[in-house]
Motif scaffolding. Sequence first.
Motif, PDB file in Angstrom:
ATOM      1  N   HIS A   1       1.287  26.091 -16.670  1.00  0.00           N
ATOM      2  CA  HIS A   1       1.986  25.625 -15.477  1.00  0.00           C
ATOM      3  C   HIS A   1       2.904  26.727 -14.933  1.00  0.00           C
ATOM      4  N   MET A   2       3.569  27.439 -15.836  1.00  0.00           N
ATOM      5  CA  MET A   2       4.414  28.562 -15.399  1.00  0.00           C
ATOM      6  C   MET A   2       3.575  29.656 -14.747  1.00  0.00           C
ATOM      7  N   ALA A   3       2.400  29.914 -15.305  1.00  0.00           N
ATOM      8  CA  ALA A   3       1.521  30.938 -14.733  1.00  0.00           C
ATOM      9  C   ALA A   3       1.086  30.548 -13.328  1.00  0.00           C
ATOM     10  N   VAL A   4       0.804  29.261 -13.111  1.00  0.00           N
ATOM     11  CA  VAL A   4       0.429  28.779 -11.780  1.00  0.00           C
ATOM     12  C   VAL A   4       1.545  29.066 -10.783  1.00  0.00           C
ATOM     13  N   LEU A   5       2.785  28.729 -11.150  1.00  0.00           N
ATOM     14  CA  LEU A   5       3.893  28.963 -10.216  1.00  0.00           C
ATOM     15  C   LEU A   5       4.158  30.441  -9.999  1.00  0.00           C
ATOM     16  N   TYR A   6       3.916  31.247 -11.013  1.00  0.00           N
ATOM     17  CA  TYR A   6       4.088  32.686 -10.815  1.00  0.00           C
ATOM     18  C   TYR A   6       3.058  33.207  -9.826  1.00  0.00           C
ATOM     19  N   ALA A   7       1.824  32.726  -9.900  1.00  0.00           N
ATOM     20  CA  ALA A   7       0.818  33.131  -8.922  1.00  0.00           C
ATOM     21  C   ALA A   7       1.233  32.697  -7.520  1.00  0.00           C
ATOM     22  N   VAL A   8       1.787  31.496  -7.393  1.00  0.00           N
ATOM     23  CA  VAL A   8       2.298  31.041  -6.101  1.00  0.00           C
ATOM     24  C   VAL A   8       3.394  31.974  -5.605  1.00  0.00           C
ATOM     25  N   ALA A   9       4.309  32.344  -6.490  1.00  0.00           N
ATOM     26  CA  ALA A   9       5.415  33.226  -6.114  1.00  0.00           C
ATOM     27  C   ALA A   9       4.904  34.566  -5.601  1.00  0.00           C
ATOM     28  N   ARG A  10       3.871  35.109  -6.219  1.00  0.00           N
ATOM     29  CA  ARG A  10       3.324  36.393  -5.770  1.00  0.00           C
ATOM     30  C   ARG A  10       2.812  36.300  -4.333  1.00  0.00           C
ATOM     31  N   VAL A  11       2.141  35.212  -4.009  1.00  0.00           N
ATOM     32  CA  VAL A  11       1.642  35.051  -2.642  1.00  0.00           C
ATOM     33  C   VAL A  11       2.795  34.865  -1.665  1.00  0.00           C
ATOM     34  N   LEU A  12       3.765  34.020  -2.021  1.00  0.00           N
ATOM     35  CA  LEU A  12       4.898  33.768  -1.133  1.00  0.00           C
ATOM     36  C   LEU A  12       5.731  35.023  -0.905  1.00  0.00           C
ATOM     37  N   SER A  13       5.761  35.908  -1.878  1.00  0.00           N
ATOM     38  CA  SER A  13       6.529  37.150  -1.700  1.00  0.00           C
ATOM     39  C   SER A  13       5.875  38.048  -0.651  1.00  0.00           C
ATOM     40  N   ARG A  14       4.562  37.949  -0.506  1.00  0.00           N
ATOM     41  CA  ARG A  14       3.849  38.739   0.508  1.00  0.00           C
ATOM     42  C   ARG A  14       3.795  38.018   1.850  1.00  0.00           C
ATOM     43  N   GLN A  15       3.796  36.689   1.794  1.00  0.00           N
ATOM     44  CA  GLN A  15       3.668  35.884   3.006  1.00  0.00           C
ATOM     45  C   GLN A  15       4.764  34.823   3.001  1.00  0.00           C
ATOM     46  N   PRO A  16       5.973  35.186   3.402  1.00  0.00           N
ATOM     47  CA  PRO A  16       7.070  34.211   3.365  1.00  0.00           C
ATOM     48  C   PRO A  16       6.702  32.939   4.125  1.00  0.00           C
ATOM     49  N   PRO A  17       6.926  31.782   3.527  1.00  0.00           N
ATOM     50  CA  PRO A  17       6.526  30.525   4.168  1.00  0.00           C
ATOM     51  C   PRO A  17       7.416  30.177   5.355  1.00  0.00           C
ATOM     52  N   ASP A  18       6.925  29.268   6.202  1.00  0.00           N
ATOM     53  CA  ASP A  18       7.683  28.824   7.375  1.00  0.00           C
ATOM     54  C   ASP A  18       8.623  27.680   7.029  1.00  0.00           C
ATOM     55  N   THR A  19       8.950  27.547   5.782  1.00  0.00           N
ATOM     56  CA  THR A  19       9.909  26.571   5.290  1.00  0.00           C
ATOM     57  C   THR A  19      10.476  27.120   3.990  1.00  0.00           C
ATOM     58  N   ARG A  20      11.400  26.412   3.377  1.00  0.00           N
ATOM     59  CA  ARG A  20      11.895  26.839   2.076  1.00  0.00           C
ATOM     60  C   ARG A  20      11.021  26.249   0.978  1.00  0.00           C
ATOM     61  N   VAL A  21      10.573  27.086   0.088  1.00  0.00           N
ATOM     62  CA  VAL A  21       9.818  26.650  -1.079  1.00  0.00           C
ATOM     63  C   VAL A  21      10.608  27.059  -2.313  1.00  0.00           C
TER      64      VAL A  21
ATOM     65  N   THR B   1      -5.121  35.991  -4.928  1.00  0.00           N
ATOM     66  CA  THR B   1      -6.146  37.010  -5.125  1.00  0.00           C
ATOM     67  C   THR B   1      -6.492  37.109  -6.609  1.00  0.00           C
ATOM     68  N   GLN B   2      -7.572  37.813  -6.891  1.00  0.00           N
ATOM     69  CA  GLN B   2      -7.926  38.043  -8.288  1.00  0.00           C
ATOM     70  C   GLN B   2      -6.837  38.827  -9.007  1.00  0.00           C
ATOM     71  N   GLU B   3      -6.150  39.690  -8.268  1.00  0.00           N
ATOM     72  CA  GLU B   3      -5.047  40.441  -8.875  1.00  0.00           C
ATOM     73  C   GLU B   3      -3.895  39.506  -9.246  1.00  0.00           C
ATOM     74  N   ASP B   4      -3.616  38.527  -8.366  1.00  0.00           N
ATOM     75  CA  ASP B   4      -2.584  37.534  -8.672  1.00  0.00           C
ATOM     76  C   ASP B   4      -2.954  36.747  -9.929  1.00  0.00           C
ATOM     77  N   ILE B   5      -4.199  36.332 -10.009  1.00  0.00           N
ATOM     78  CA  ILE B   5      -4.653  35.531 -11.144  1.00  0.00           C
ATOM     79  C   ILE B   5      -4.572  36.336 -12.429  1.00  0.00           C
ATOM     80  N   ALA B   6      -4.977  37.600 -12.361  1.00  0.00           N
ATOM     81  CA  ALA B   6      -4.928  38.447 -13.557  1.00  0.00           C
ATOM     82  C   ALA B   6      -3.490  38.628 -14.033  1.00  0.00           C
ATOM     83  N   ALA B   7      -2.568  38.849 -13.091  1.00  0.00           N
ATOM     84  CA  ALA B   7      -1.163  39.031 -13.458  1.00  0.00           C
ATOM     85  C   ALA B   7      -0.589  37.744 -14.052  1.00  0.00           C
ATOM     86  N   ALA B   8      -0.955  36.600 -13.465  1.00  0.00           N
ATOM     87  CA  ALA B   8      -0.467  35.322 -13.974  1.00  0.00           C
ATOM     88  C   ALA B   8      -1.065  35.013 -15.343  1.00  0.00           C
ATOM     89  N   ARG B   9      -2.327  35.371 -15.520  1.00  0.00           N
ATOM     90  CA  ARG B   9      -2.965  35.160 -16.826  1.00  0.00           C
ATOM     91  C   ARG B   9      -2.283  35.991 -17.901  1.00  0.00           C
TER      92      ARG B   9
END
Length: 378
Positions: free
Chosen positions: A103-123, A5-13
Amino acid sequence: MTGVTQEDIAAARDLRHRLHRAPDLSGEESATAAIIADHLQALQPAALTTGLGGTGVAATFGTGDRGLLIRCELDALPIVETGQPAWRSEREGVAHLCGHDGHMAVLYAVARVLSRQPPDTRVILLFQPAEETGQGARAVIEDARFDTLGADMAVSLHNMPGLPLGAVALQEGPVNCASRGLRVRLSGRTAHASEPEKGVSPGLALARLIADFGALSRDLPTEHPDFRLATVTHARLGVPAFGVAPGEGEIMVTLRTLFDDRMAALEAEARALVARAATGLTADITVHEAFGHCVNAPEAVALLERATQGCRRVSEGMPMRASEDFGRFGADMPAAMLFLGAGETCPPLHAPDYDFPDALIGTGADIFLRAAAGFAAR
Protein backbone atom coordinates in the motif's frame (compact mmCIF):
# COMPACT_ATOMS: atom_id res chain seq x y z
CA MET A 1 -3.19 13.47 -15.97
CA THR A 2 -1.18 10.55 -17.36
CA GLY A 3 -0.67 7.36 -15.39
CA VAL A 4 2.32 5.76 -13.73
CA THR A 5 5.30 4.82 -15.86
CA GLN A 6 7.33 1.65 -15.74
CA GLU A 7 10.05 3.70 -14.07
CA ASP A 8 7.58 4.76 -11.35
CA ILE A 9 6.55 1.14 -10.81
CA ALA A 10 10.15 -0.05 -10.63
CA ALA A 11 11.03 2.64 -8.07
CA ALA A 12 7.94 1.82 -5.99
CA ARG A 13 8.69 -1.89 -6.18
CA ASP A 14 12.24 -1.30 -4.95
CA LEU A 15 10.85 0.75 -2.06
CA ARG A 16 8.41 -2.01 -1.15
CA HIS A 17 11.15 -4.61 -1.04
CA ARG A 18 13.24 -2.36 1.17
CA LEU A 19 10.33 -1.80 3.53
CA HIS A 20 9.52 -5.51 3.56
CA ARG A 21 13.05 -6.34 4.71
CA ALA A 22 12.83 -3.93 7.65
CA PRO A 23 9.26 -3.98 9.04
CA ASP A 24 8.17 -2.03 12.11
CA LEU A 25 5.42 -2.92 14.58
CA SER A 26 2.47 -0.64 15.35
CA GLY A 27 3.54 2.47 17.23
CA GLU A 28 7.21 1.75 16.52
CA GLU A 29 7.34 2.84 12.86
CA SER A 30 9.97 5.59 13.21
CA ALA A 31 12.45 3.91 10.84
CA THR A 32 9.78 3.17 8.23
CA ALA A 33 8.44 6.71 8.52
CA ALA A 34 11.92 8.16 8.04
CA ILE A 35 12.40 6.16 4.83
CA ILE A 36 9.02 7.33 3.54
CA ALA A 37 9.70 10.96 4.49
CA ASP A 38 13.06 10.92 2.70
CA HIS A 39 11.52 9.51 -0.47
CA LEU A 40 8.68 12.04 -0.40
CA GLN A 41 10.87 15.02 0.40
CA ALA A 42 12.92 14.27 -2.73
CA LEU A 43 9.72 14.79 -4.74
CA GLN A 44 9.30 18.32 -3.34
CA PRO A 45 5.66 18.22 -2.24
CA ALA A 46 3.85 21.45 -1.40
CA ALA A 47 3.99 20.39 2.26
CA LEU A 48 5.40 17.49 4.23
CA THR A 49 4.22 16.72 7.75
CA THR A 50 6.02 14.17 9.92
CA GLY A 51 5.32 12.76 13.37
CA LEU A 52 1.59 12.97 12.71
CA GLY A 53 -0.27 11.02 15.38
CA GLY A 54 3.07 9.58 16.49
CA THR A 55 4.97 8.45 13.39
CA GLY A 56 2.57 9.36 10.58
CA VAL A 57 3.73 11.13 7.42
CA ALA A 58 1.55 13.29 5.15
CA ALA A 59 2.66 14.77 1.82
CA THR A 60 0.47 17.38 0.13
CA PHE A 61 0.60 17.93 -3.63
CA GLY A 62 -1.23 20.71 -5.45
CA THR A 63 -3.26 23.62 -4.11
CA GLY A 64 -6.89 24.58 -3.83
CA ASP A 65 -9.77 24.94 -1.41
CA ARG A 66 -10.62 21.25 -1.28
CA GLY A 67 -8.47 18.29 -0.36
CA LEU A 68 -8.62 14.57 -1.15
CA LEU A 69 -6.94 12.35 1.45
CA ILE A 70 -5.49 9.06 0.19
CA ARG A 71 -4.40 6.84 3.06
CA CYS A 72 -2.09 3.86 3.50
CA GLU A 73 -0.52 2.19 6.56
CA LEU A 74 3.02 2.07 7.95
CA ASP A 75 2.89 -0.89 10.33
CA ALA A 76 3.70 -4.60 10.11
CA LEU A 77 2.70 -7.62 12.20
CA PRO A 78 4.27 -9.65 15.04
CA ILE A 79 4.33 -12.86 12.96
CA VAL A 80 7.28 -14.98 11.81
CA GLU A 81 7.54 -14.93 8.01
CA THR A 82 7.89 -18.38 6.45
CA GLY A 83 7.85 -17.27 2.81
CA GLN A 84 11.18 -17.03 1.05
CA PRO A 85 11.15 -13.98 -1.24
CA ALA A 86 14.51 -12.37 -1.90
CA TRP A 87 13.22 -9.43 0.18
CA ARG A 88 12.21 -11.59 3.17
CA SER A 89 11.95 -9.82 6.53
CA GLU A 90 15.28 -9.44 8.28
CA ARG A 91 13.59 -8.83 11.66
CA GLU A 92 12.77 -12.08 13.38
CA GLY A 93 9.14 -12.31 14.38
CA VAL A 94 8.06 -9.15 12.51
CA ALA A 95 6.84 -9.08 8.92
CA HIS A 96 4.66 -7.23 6.41
CA LEU A 97 2.06 -9.98 6.10
CA CYS A 98 -0.95 -7.73 5.51
CA GLY A 99 0.40 -5.84 2.51
CA HIS A 100 0.99 -2.46 4.09
CA ASP A 101 4.37 -2.35 2.37
CA GLY A 102 2.52 -2.68 -0.93
CA HIS A 103 0.00 0.00 0.00
CA MET A 104 2.89 2.36 0.77
CA ALA A 105 4.48 1.52 -2.58
CA VAL A 106 1.20 2.38 -4.35
CA LEU A 107 1.10 5.82 -2.72
CA TYR A 108 4.74 6.43 -3.50
CA ALA A 109 4.04 5.74 -7.17
CA VAL A 110 1.15 8.22 -6.96
CA ALA A 111 3.47 10.79 -5.37
CA ARG A 112 5.99 10.43 -8.21
CA VAL A 113 3.32 11.23 -10.79
CA LEU A 114 1.89 14.13 -8.79
CA SER A 115 5.36 15.62 -8.40
CA ARG A 116 5.63 15.83 -12.20
CA GLN A 117 2.00 16.80 -12.79
CA PRO A 118 0.69 18.88 -9.88
CA PRO A 119 -3.04 18.20 -9.49
CA ASP A 120 -5.76 20.83 -9.88
CA THR A 121 -6.73 20.26 -6.26
CA ARG A 122 -4.98 19.33 -3.03
CA VAL A 123 -4.09 15.67 -2.72
CA ILE A 124 -2.88 14.56 0.71
CA LEU A 125 -1.02 11.26 0.81
CA LEU A 126 -1.21 9.93 4.37
CA PHE A 127 1.08 7.17 5.62
CA GLN A 128 -0.72 6.27 8.85
CA PRO A 129 0.76 4.50 11.88
CA ALA A 130 -0.70 1.76 14.06
CA GLU A 131 -3.55 0.48 11.90
CA GLU A 132 -3.16 -3.07 13.19
CA THR A 133 -3.93 -2.03 16.76
CA GLY A 134 -6.79 0.32 15.86
CA GLN A 135 -5.01 3.28 17.43
CA GLY A 136 -3.41 5.04 14.48
CA ALA A 137 -6.32 6.73 12.72
CA ARG A 138 -7.63 8.18 15.95
CA ALA A 139 -4.14 9.44 16.90
CA VAL A 140 -3.72 11.10 13.52
CA ILE A 141 -7.13 12.78 13.64
CA GLU A 142 -6.57 13.98 17.21
CA ASP A 143 -3.24 15.55 16.22
CA ALA A 144 -3.91 19.31 15.98
CA ARG A 145 -2.01 19.44 12.69
CA PHE A 146 -4.43 17.09 10.96
CA ASP A 147 -7.05 19.82 10.55
CA THR A 148 -4.51 22.04 8.80
CA LEU A 149 -4.19 19.43 6.04
CA GLY A 150 -7.70 20.36 4.97
CA ALA A 151 -9.04 16.96 3.96
CA ASP A 152 -12.64 16.96 2.69
CA MET A 153 -12.88 13.34 1.51
CA ALA A 154 -10.84 10.21 2.22
CA VAL A 155 -10.21 7.10 0.12
CA SER A 156 -8.02 4.05 0.56
CA LEU A 157 -7.53 0.52 -0.70
CA HIS A 158 -6.73 -2.84 0.78
CA ASN A 159 -5.45 -5.82 -1.14
CA MET A 160 -7.72 -8.85 -0.97
CA PRO A 161 -6.37 -12.40 -1.38
CA GLY A 162 -8.94 -14.74 -2.90
CA LEU A 163 -10.18 -12.20 -5.43
CA PRO A 164 -8.83 -12.31 -9.01
CA LEU A 165 -5.60 -10.35 -9.40
CA GLY A 166 -6.40 -6.69 -10.05
CA ALA A 167 -10.18 -7.10 -9.69
CA VAL A 168 -12.02 -4.45 -7.67
CA ALA A 169 -14.66 -4.92 -4.97
CA LEU A 170 -16.45 -1.72 -4.01
CA GLN A 171 -19.82 -0.98 -2.47
CA GLU A 172 -21.69 1.55 -0.38
CA GLY A 173 -22.47 0.81 3.25
CA PRO A 174 -20.62 -1.44 5.71
CA VAL A 175 -17.33 -2.86 4.44
CA ASN A 176 -15.44 -3.76 7.64
CA CYS A 177 -16.71 -5.08 10.94
CA ALA A 178 -16.38 -3.47 14.32
CA SER A 179 -14.19 -5.44 16.71
CA ARG A 180 -12.56 -5.30 20.12
CA GLY A 181 -10.41 -7.59 22.19
CA LEU A 182 -11.15 -8.59 25.78
CA ARG A 183 -8.30 -9.80 27.97
CA VAL A 184 -9.60 -11.72 31.00
CA ARG A 185 -7.21 -12.40 33.88
CA LEU A 186 -8.42 -14.94 36.44
CA SER A 187 -6.76 -15.07 39.86
CA GLY A 188 -7.17 -17.78 42.51
CA ARG A 189 -4.59 -19.42 44.76
CA THR A 190 -1.76 -21.82 43.93
CA ALA A 191 -1.28 -25.10 45.78
CA HIS A 192 0.97 -28.13 45.72
CA ALA A 193 0.04 -30.40 42.82
CA SER A 194 -0.50 -33.21 45.33
CA GLU A 195 -3.03 -31.10 47.23
CA PRO A 196 -4.99 -29.15 44.59
CA GLU A 197 -7.98 -28.93 46.94
CA LYS A 198 -5.99 -26.46 49.10
CA GLY A 199 -5.80 -23.98 46.23
CA VAL A 200 -8.26 -22.20 43.97
CA SER A 201 -7.63 -23.09 40.35
CA PRO A 202 -9.03 -21.09 37.41
CA GLY A 203 -8.72 -24.19 35.22
CA LEU A 204 -12.40 -25.11 35.04
CA ALA A 205 -13.41 -21.46 34.56
CA LEU A 206 -10.93 -21.12 31.72
CA ALA A 207 -12.20 -24.28 30.02
CA ARG A 208 -15.78 -23.13 30.43
CA LEU A 209 -15.02 -19.70 28.93
CA ILE A 210 -13.34 -21.21 25.88
CA ALA A 211 -16.60 -23.02 25.10
CA ASP A 212 -18.93 -20.23 26.20
CA PHE A 213 -17.17 -17.51 24.24
CA GLY A 214 -17.38 -19.61 21.10
CA ALA A 215 -21.13 -20.03 21.63
CA LEU A 216 -21.57 -16.25 21.37
CA SER A 217 -21.05 -16.47 17.60
CA ARG A 218 -24.03 -16.62 15.27
CA ASP A 219 -23.98 -18.61 12.05
CA LEU A 220 -25.06 -15.70 9.88
CA PRO A 221 -23.64 -14.13 6.70
CA THR A 222 -21.31 -11.24 7.45
CA GLU A 223 -23.68 -8.82 5.74
CA HIS A 224 -26.54 -9.71 8.12
CA PRO A 225 -27.14 -6.87 10.62
CA ASP A 226 -27.06 -9.36 13.50
CA PHE A 227 -23.76 -10.98 12.47
CA ARG A 228 -21.50 -11.61 15.45
CA LEU A 229 -18.33 -13.59 15.96
CA ALA A 230 -16.30 -14.40 19.08
CA THR A 231 -12.84 -15.86 18.53
CA VAL A 232 -10.66 -17.08 21.38
CA THR A 233 -7.15 -16.04 20.36
CA HIS A 234 -5.09 -17.00 23.42
CA ALA A 235 -5.40 -18.97 26.66
CA ARG A 236 -2.89 -19.65 29.41
CA LEU A 237 -3.14 -21.51 32.71
CA GLY A 238 -0.67 -21.42 35.59
CA VAL A 239 3.06 -21.89 35.22
CA PRO A 240 4.83 -24.68 33.29
CA ALA A 241 5.63 -26.83 36.34
CA PHE A 242 4.44 -30.31 37.38
CA GLY A 243 4.48 -29.55 41.08
CA VAL A 244 2.22 -26.51 41.15
CA ALA A 245 -1.58 -26.51 40.87
CA PRO A 246 -2.43 -23.29 39.00
CA GLY A 247 -3.58 -20.15 40.72
CA GLU A 248 -3.95 -17.84 37.76
CA GLY A 249 -4.96 -17.93 34.11
CA GLU A 250 -5.68 -15.70 31.17
CA ILE A 251 -7.92 -15.82 28.12
CA MET A 252 -8.18 -13.40 25.21
CA VAL A 253 -11.19 -13.17 22.91
CA THR A 254 -11.91 -10.98 19.90
CA LEU A 255 -15.52 -9.87 19.42
CA ARG A 256 -16.89 -8.80 16.02
CA THR A 257 -20.16 -7.25 14.90
CA LEU A 258 -21.16 -5.65 11.62
CA PHE A 259 -22.20 -2.39 13.25
CA ASP A 260 -20.93 -0.44 16.23
CA ASP A 261 -24.35 -0.38 17.89
CA ARG A 262 -24.34 -4.19 18.21
CA MET A 263 -20.97 -4.33 19.96
CA ALA A 264 -22.11 -3.10 23.38
CA ALA A 265 -24.62 -5.93 23.72
CA LEU A 266 -22.08 -8.57 22.65
CA GLU A 267 -19.48 -7.27 25.10
CA ALA A 268 -22.06 -7.25 27.89
CA GLU A 269 -22.85 -10.92 27.19
CA ALA A 270 -19.16 -11.80 27.24
CA ARG A 271 -18.68 -10.04 30.57
CA ALA A 272 -21.67 -11.86 32.02
CA LEU A 273 -20.11 -15.19 31.00
CA VAL A 274 -16.93 -14.24 32.84
CA ALA A 275 -18.86 -13.34 35.98
CA ARG A 276 -20.70 -16.67 35.88
CA ALA A 277 -17.60 -18.76 35.26
CA ALA A 278 -15.31 -17.02 37.73
CA THR A 279 -17.04 -18.04 40.94
CA GLY A 280 -14.49 -17.96 43.78
CA LEU A 281 -11.95 -16.21 41.55
CA THR A 282 -10.98 -12.62 40.92
CA ALA A 283 -11.62 -11.62 37.32
CA ASP A 284 -10.05 -8.56 35.72
CA ILE A 285 -11.23 -7.59 32.21
CA THR A 286 -9.50 -5.05 30.00
CA VAL A 287 -10.37 -3.87 26.46
CA HIS A 288 -7.79 -3.73 23.68
CA GLU A 289 -7.61 -2.91 19.97
CA ALA A 290 -11.12 -1.52 19.68
CA PHE A 291 -12.11 -0.84 16.06
CA GLY A 292 -15.28 0.90 14.92
CA HIS A 293 -17.13 -0.33 11.87
CA CYS A 294 -16.09 0.99 8.46
CA VAL A 295 -18.88 2.35 6.23
CA ASN A 296 -18.41 3.60 2.67
CA ALA A 297 -20.16 6.92 1.99
CA PRO A 298 -22.09 7.23 -1.30
CA GLU A 299 -20.22 10.28 -2.60
CA ALA A 300 -16.81 8.72 -1.93
CA VAL A 301 -17.93 5.46 -3.54
CA ALA A 302 -19.12 7.43 -6.59
CA LEU A 303 -15.64 8.94 -6.95
CA LEU A 304 -14.02 5.50 -6.80
CA GLU A 305 -16.64 4.02 -9.14
CA ARG A 306 -15.52 6.43 -11.85
CA ALA A 307 -11.86 5.83 -11.02
CA THR A 308 -12.24 2.05 -11.42
CA GLN A 309 -14.08 2.07 -14.74
CA GLY A 310 -12.42 -0.49 -16.96
CA CYS A 311 -11.34 -2.63 -13.99
CA ARG A 312 -12.83 -6.06 -13.51
CA ARG A 313 -15.51 -5.80 -10.83
CA VAL A 314 -16.43 -8.51 -8.32
CA SER A 315 -18.74 -8.57 -5.32
CA GLU A 316 -17.25 -11.42 -3.28
CA GLY A 317 -15.67 -10.89 0.11
CA MET A 318 -17.67 -7.87 1.21
CA PRO A 319 -18.17 -6.78 3.85
CA MET A 320 -14.92 -8.03 5.34
CA ARG A 321 -15.01 -9.68 8.74
CA ALA A 322 -11.62 -8.12 9.40
CA SER A 323 -11.59 -4.67 10.99
CA GLU A 324 -10.02 -1.45 9.71
CA ASP A 325 -9.46 1.77 11.57
CA PHE A 326 -9.95 3.69 8.30
CA GLY A 327 -13.58 3.89 9.36
CA ARG A 328 -12.55 6.56 11.87
CA PHE A 329 -11.97 9.01 8.98
CA GLY A 330 -15.54 8.36 7.85
CA ALA A 331 -16.82 9.90 11.07
CA ASP A 332 -15.45 13.29 9.97
CA MET A 333 -15.78 13.27 6.17
CA PRO A 334 -17.13 11.14 3.30
CA ALA A 335 -14.82 8.14 3.03
CA ALA A 336 -14.60 4.89 1.09
CA MET A 337 -12.27 1.92 0.85
CA LEU A 338 -12.00 -0.36 -2.16
CA PHE A 339 -10.57 -3.87 -2.22
CA LEU A 340 -8.07 -4.88 -4.88
CA GLY A 341 -7.78 -8.57 -5.70
CA ALA A 342 -4.41 -10.14 -4.85
CA GLY A 343 -5.16 -13.40 -6.71
CA GLU A 344 -7.22 -16.51 -6.02
CA THR A 345 -4.16 -18.50 -4.90
CA CYS A 346 -2.51 -15.74 -2.87
CA PRO A 347 -2.07 -16.78 0.78
CA PRO A 348 -4.57 -15.02 3.07
CA LEU A 349 -3.81 -11.85 4.99
CA HIS A 350 -1.73 -12.44 8.14
CA ALA A 351 -0.63 -15.86 6.85
CA PRO A 352 3.11 -16.49 7.47
CA ASP A 353 3.80 -16.94 3.73
CA TYR A 354 1.79 -13.95 2.45
CA ASP A 355 3.53 -11.40 0.20
CA PHE A 356 1.95 -8.39 -1.54
CA PRO A 357 1.83 -8.86 -5.34
CA ASP A 358 4.02 -6.25 -7.03
CA ALA A 359 1.69 -6.42 -10.03
CA LEU A 360 -0.86 -4.38 -8.03
CA ILE A 361 1.36 -1.32 -7.62
CA GLY A 362 0.59 0.20 -11.01
CA THR A 363 -3.09 -0.77 -10.85
CA GLY A 364 -3.62 0.80 -7.45
CA ALA A 365 -1.67 3.93 -8.33
CA ASP A 366 -3.63 4.52 -11.53
CA ILE A 367 -6.93 4.15 -9.65
CA PHE A 368 -5.89 6.78 -7.12
CA LEU A 369 -4.63 9.12 -9.84
CA ARG A 370 -7.98 8.88 -11.63
CA ALA A 371 -9.71 9.50 -8.31
CA ALA A 372 -7.62 12.64 -7.79
CA ALA A 373 -8.49 13.88 -11.27
CA GLY A 374 -12.18 13.15 -10.67
CA PHE A 375 -12.09 14.95 -7.33
CA ALA A 376 -10.57 18.02 -8.98
CA ALA A 377 -13.31 18.01 -11.61
CA ARG A 378 -16.18 17.89 -9.07
